[in-house]
Write an enzyme that holds these catalytic residues in place. Structure first.
Site, PDB file in Angstrom:
ATOM      1  CG  PHE B 127      -1.952   1.082   1.157  1.00 17.97           C
ATOM      2  CD1 PHE B 127      -2.962   1.041   0.199  1.00 17.97           C
ATOM      3  CD2 PHE B 127      -1.903   2.162   2.011  1.00 17.97           C
ATOM      4  CE1 PHE B 127      -3.904   2.057   0.113  1.00 17.97           C
ATOM      5  CE2 PHE B 127      -2.840   3.182   1.925  1.00 17.97           C
ATOM      6  CZ  PHE B 127      -3.838   3.132   0.978  1.00 17.97           C
ATOM      7  CG  ASP B 199       0.002  -1.955   7.188  1.00 17.79           C
ATOM      8  OD1 ASP B 199      -1.040  -2.208   7.821  1.00 17.79           O
ATOM      9  OD2 ASP B 199       0.107  -0.972   6.420  1.00 17.79           O
ATOM     10  CE1 TYR B 224      -9.696   3.150   6.872  1.00 16.62           C
ATOM     11  CE2 TYR B 224      -8.563   4.356   8.594  1.00 16.62           C
ATOM     12  CZ  TYR B 224      -8.626   3.929   7.296  1.00 16.62           C
ATOM     13  OH  TYR B 224      -7.635   4.260   6.417  1.00 16.62           O
ATOM     14  CE  LYS B 225      -7.838  -0.328   5.474  1.00  9.54           C
ATOM     15  NZ  LYS B 225      -8.511   0.112   4.246  1.00  9.54           N
ATOM     16  NE  ARG B 373     -10.435  -2.895  -2.723  1.00 14.98           N
ATOM     17  CZ  ARG B 373      -9.887  -2.222  -1.714  1.00 14.98           C
ATOM     18  NH1 ARG B 373      -8.674  -2.536  -1.279  1.00 14.98           N
ATOM     19  NH2 ARG B 373     -10.534  -1.223  -1.139  1.00 14.98           N
TER      20      ARG B 373
END
Lengths: 414, 414
Positions: B127, B199, B224-225, B373
């Protein structure tokens, strides 16, 4: 309290142009809150917005809210609301992260611009986290590239030499409320080629600030004190427009990228204030702060300053008129123009007095070893509240209530 | 969709041990939400807590809430709730700041421990913000002390040499969902004296993670995921206990001080995970995350993983059984064990298809240039939802609905 009558005080509330602003806040009953310099009281609209963001935006619109509710714009939206309150033209302020982290960003930016100087000058009495953040940068860059020097206030001006890379000051001292002369100090520093960072934690929202006019280079500040953004609200950062094309900050998170949604492998920093963003913005807290700032939409900072001066002068006058309070020693500057919006007094029983005041509904603040702090927030305090608080303070000291005070106040965020 | 009947799918929902967890969430009507890998849906308790913190704690108890409502403990409280979900024993995880900033802290910590090595190794497809943060550290330390090298996945293991200081990997690839073998890679890296940072942004809350068991050095992750902590929720950081006495992180804010409320002039770092704190914690957002994590109190990550595998396998099976969907090319690993909780497909009209799906109530996700996705969140998705989403996907592609899709989706936070 001989020479200021209760009628006089009631009259001041009647003619106060900010009086109706109090209605914008939800305040606890039977409480005089003199700690808005630590945590601002809650604007009712802030809670409504928080609820809306949670129950409507997040719950129903989910990921699409980044666009449909403009979450992605919040750092800029909030920044532009803060800008006029600190004397900044547009495109120079953005909301993000904490004050400490923003300080790190501007410290590193400034040191990079000053290639042949390594000294960061500050005051020994600065708020500790500011000094700590310099230590952190020193740990990365090495002593020879970044080292902190602290001086006392009375030797500050003579310490402004061509050896100094960056002058980092807090405009209003967190303990005493002492207000520095931003224009003068910035000017003196610039004459020596020094870049200047102002921490506005205890001044933004409390008094008029003129960052652009004072030709300030960088500033940071806090969302949760006089801006009433809620506990631990996001902070803000100011970088003068004239510097934005030349600076670079090291916390190169994706939100500071020129095109964050291109997901490019290499970092290309935004060429404006956006480069001071790092990670994903904290939407819930930033929305609450955004709504809280609406309280400022129809007031000007001069009005706030005038009432702040009047409230604190009233407090001093009432204290001085009361024989029982003669052991309270004012450690804030006596001249109104030299203070922010708070007063500090020394008293050997300061800790117990603070506890007793809180138990009796006057929320003041204690700073070790022996300081009582009272903060004055013109948007929601009445002149009547000042009278009440000094009356209760008198009772606490006269009757030695502080000997019985039980309220335990170990940890407190300034 | 020949070989899996609707009755079979309904039966799976009936016997699903996690089925009732869906009731803990407030979900929009007539929507299948397949983007919990970007922003988790809202646990009802999270909104209630947010409301309580605003309207009760902040409004009424104001500054005293730091103690009376334990605001000051939130970073540790939330950290300890996350710890068991990522395979960490107590006192190793703390909640703070953003993933990017926490990455900076652990990168700097790790580089300081590796005095004679300068290479940070990562994957080219990581990312972007992770790679950017290394660039930021390089800007401070200099190329000779810190430089990024990226390789492709198939050459990762051979790149693990004694030249590498730090290996920084994201466990689940944000595009393809590819899951790395944490135990194997960490072990291979350690054999070369390399420190390892994981990560967990796209894995924490989605699958069992065994940080302690894998002997991981540092990890960061997102609130927040899959943890459903709300938009831009605070992140977390893990530092193995065995390293805590030896590390030092450079963002030395007052909350990482051994005694923050002593207001000492010099920084003395806490000798535990607390040193990874920096500024004042964001109370509102962190409280919301704290409440959101309660959903995990009575489930285990193995249950979640099993349902995640079943949901994604069902999605693939339904897609493969539908002739109209034969142009969708799976770019995620085909073997379940090699994937996180998301699937990615290439399609030349991916952007339009994503827009059309959203208009029809299936919230999926587009990644440039041509990737669709779909994220699977076992706590609030039903097997029935998978059927619905593939049915609508079929309709969109068969009837070329994507040619008319208008939904504008420029900026989206992963």
């Amino acid at each position: 309290m001989a020479h200021i009558s209760e009628e006089q005080i009631a009259q001041w509330d009647l003619i106060d142009p900010l009086a109706e602003k109090r209605e914008a806040f939800t305040l606890p009953a039977n409480t005089v809150y003199l700690d808005g310099n630590s945590l601002g009281a809650m604007p009712t609209a802030a809670a409504l917005r928080g609820k809306q963001v949670l129950e409507h935006q997040w719950a129903n619109d989910l990921i699409t809210s980044w666009n449909t509710h403009s979450w992605i714009d919040l750092p800029a939206t909030v920044g532009e609301k803060i800008a006029p309150l600190i004397g900044a033209a547009p495109e120079q302020v953005i909301c993000c992260d904490s004050t400490s982290i923003n300080l790190f960003k501007v410290l590193a930016s400034a040191m990079t611009l000053q290639k042949n100087r390594s000294q960061v000058l500050s005051l020994a009495g600065n708020f500790p986290t500011d000094l700590y953040m310099v230590e952190g940068l020193t740990a990365l860059l090495g002593e020879s590239h970044c080292h902190l020097k602290t001086v006392d206030e009375d030797t500050l001006e003579e310490a402004l030499t061509s050896e100094v890379a960056v002058l980092m000051l807090t405009q209003v001292d967190f303990r005493t409320g002492r207000l520095l002369d931003m224009q003068r100090v910035t000017h003196l520093a610039h004459k020596q080629g020094i870049l200047v960072i102002w921490d506005l934690a205890h001044s933004a929202g409390a008094l008029p600030i003129a960052l652009d006019e004072c030709d300030v280079d960088f500033a940071v500040g806090c969302g949760y004190k006089y801006f009433n953004g809620g506990p631990g609200a996001p902070a803000f950062v100011y970088v003068a427009k004239r510097l934005q094309a030349h600076v670079s900050q090291p916390l190169k998170g994706w939100m500071g990228h020129k095109q964050p949604f291109a997901f490019a492998q290499g970092y290309e920093q935004a060429d404006n204030i956006t480069q001071y963003l790092c990670g994903t913005p904290n939407v819930v807290s930033m929305s609450v702060l955004d709504a809280a700032l609406e309280v400022f939409a129809d007031v000007n900072m001069q009005q706030i300053r005038e009432k702040s001066e009047a409230l604190s002068e009233l407090f001093i006058a009432l204290v001085e008129a009361e024989v029982a309070l003669s052991d309270l020693v004012l450690v804030s500057p006596r001249a109104t123009k030299d203070r922010g919006s708070q007063l500090a007094f020394e008293h050997e029983h300061a800790h117990g007095i603070c506890q007793a005041l809180i138990e009796l509904g006057v929320i003041a603040d204690f700073r070790a070893p022996n300081i009582l702090r009272f903060g004055f927030t013109p948007l929601y305090l009445r002149y009547q509240d000042i009278l009440t608080s000094v009356q209760i303070l008198t009772q606490v000291i006269q009757q030695k209530v502080y000997l019985q005070a039980q309220y335990n106040k170990q940890n407190k965020v300034t």
